[in-house]
Design a protein around this motif. Structure first.
Motif, PDB file in Angstrom:
ATOM      1  N   VAL A  14       0.178   0.384  -4.253  1.00 52.53           N
ATOM      2  CA  VAL A  14      -0.602  -0.741  -4.792  1.00 52.53           C
ATOM      3  C   VAL A  14      -1.993  -0.743  -4.153  1.00 52.53           C
ATOM      4  O   VAL A  14      -2.114  -0.563  -2.944  1.00 52.53           O
ATOM      5  N   ARG A  15      -3.015  -0.912  -4.968  1.00 53.90           N
ATOM      6  CA  ARG A  15      -4.391  -0.900  -4.484  1.00 53.90           C
ATOM      7  C   ARG A  15      -4.612  -2.026  -3.462  1.00 53.90           C
ATOM      8  O   ARG A  15      -4.135  -3.146  -3.688  1.00 53.90           O
ATOM      9  N   ALA A  62       0.835  -1.207   0.000  1.00 53.65           N
ATOM     10  CA  ALA A  62       0.000   0.000   0.000  1.00 53.65           C
ATOM     11  C   ALA A  62       0.868   1.255   0.000  1.00 53.65           C
ATOM     12  O   ALA A  62       0.583   2.236  -0.690  1.00 53.65           O
ATOM     13  N   ARG A  68      -5.858  -5.174  -1.603  1.00 53.51           N
ATOM     14  CA  ARG A  68      -6.505  -6.400  -2.092  1.00 53.51           C
ATOM     15  C   ARG A  68      -6.552  -7.417  -0.970  1.00 53.51           C
ATOM     16  O   ARG A  68      -5.935  -7.228   0.080  1.00 53.51           O
TER      17      ARG A  68
END
Ligand SMILES: Nc1nc2c(ncn2[C@@H]2O[C@H](COP(=O)(O)OP(=O)(O)OP(=O)(O)O)[C@@H](O)[C@H]2O)c(=O)[nH]1
Ligand SMILES: [Mg+2]
Length: 284
Positions: free
Chosen positions: A116-117, A112, A119
């Protein structure tokens, strides 16, 4: 065992697992609670190469709870999260989900931080044949909301099972080879049914099982078969008594000790002698 573990098979299995490991954040190492050491793959740490790992002691319903607690402390003492589970009854499964999600938090946080998104955590189950990998997946799947579709970019045929909002597991577990070169471990694997009787001399497996039962689980043992055991008695004599109790007789009144041994093995595996741990923490 369905397959014989030749060096070539081991290399192939570990190659396949290494490929799958690229897809996951956490590994659930499934061990048999009755034999937490003997059911461990000898090179698991090398294979998972630093991936966060949770040890799940499966078939905890068949294992001696005092020993299970000691083994859990042993793993935790080494800094490894460990949980006892029963993949049939479901005990421990919720906690396993929570711990698996936790184990990946630091990795997801660092992703994160790199933008990065967020998940779900991705995990896979690893273990030797017959330890209960499929049962655990089914159990987790049973309580799961839905099965996610193939993800693009992920090896074809791989399915992810959505276990919770935050956790997905790979539907195909990694099959590891057991500790076959260690004779003592091999016997315990045979006794619990993890390796085929044909690979091992059944008579010897039964003999070693009797040796453990008469020392560590004497009360359970004698009360199951209503026999008497004293220190002078040989294992053969113990089996003869079981044979008499169970009507294992050959013509001429001979006791069919082989059949008595078969009965003992079957009943031990089914948990009919009560909860028993063969890798006793105290004696390892
Ligand atoms: N009592 C008990 N039996 C279990 C448990 N988990 C699995 N089993 C039994 O153990 C046997 C093996 O289970 P599987 O789930 O097929 O094991 P696996 O690891 O997928 O085996 P392979 O696919 O051959 O590698 C089955 O007879 C299960 O019913 C458990 O927690 N308790
Ligand atoms: Mg399976």
């Amino acid at each position: 065992m369905d397959i014989n573990w030749y060096p070539g098979h081991m290399a192939k299995a570990s190659r396949m697992i290494r490929e799958q490991l690229k897809l996951v954040d956490v590994v659930i190492e499934l061990l048999d609670a009755r034999i937490p050491l003997s059911s461990a793959n000898p090179v698991i740490e090398e294979i998972i190469a630093g991936k966060p790992r949770i040890v799940a002691l499966n078939k905890a319903d068949l294992a001696d709870p005092r020993n299970t607690e000691l083994w859990l402390s042993f793993f935790r003492g080494k800094g490894i999260d460990a949980i006892a589970v029963n993949s049939i009854g479901g005990k421990g499964c919720k906690e396993l989900i929570v711990q698996t999600e936790k184990a990946a938090q630091s990795k997801l946080q660092s992703l994160a931080a790199k933008g990065v998104r967020p998940r779900a955590v991705r995990a896979m189950i690893l273990g030797i044949p017959n330890v209960g990998k499929s049962s655990l997946i089914n159990r987790l799947r049973g309580s799961a909301v839905a099965r996610t579709a193939d993800k693009p970019g992920v090896t074809r045929g791989k399915q992810w099972i959505k276990i919770s909002k935050n956790l997905e597991i790979l539907d195909t577990p990694g099959v590891l080879w057991p500790k076959l070169e260690d004779q003592e471990a091999a016997f315990r694997l045979a006794a619990t049914g993890a390796i085929n009787d044909e690979v091992f001399d059944r008579e010897e497996v039964v003999n070693k099982l009797v040796s453990i039962l008469r020392i560590d689980y004497l009360t359970q043992f004698v009360s199951r078969y209503r026999i008497i055991i004293n220190a002078e008695m040989t294992n053969q004599q113990v089996l003869e008594q079981i044979g008499i109790r169970r009507g294992c007789l050959r013509s001429g009144g001979l006791i069919d000790v082989e059949n008595a041994g078969r009965i003992l093995l079957t009943e031990f595996r089914a948990g009919l002698l009560g909860p028993i741990t063969l890798d006793s923490f105290a004696t390892e």
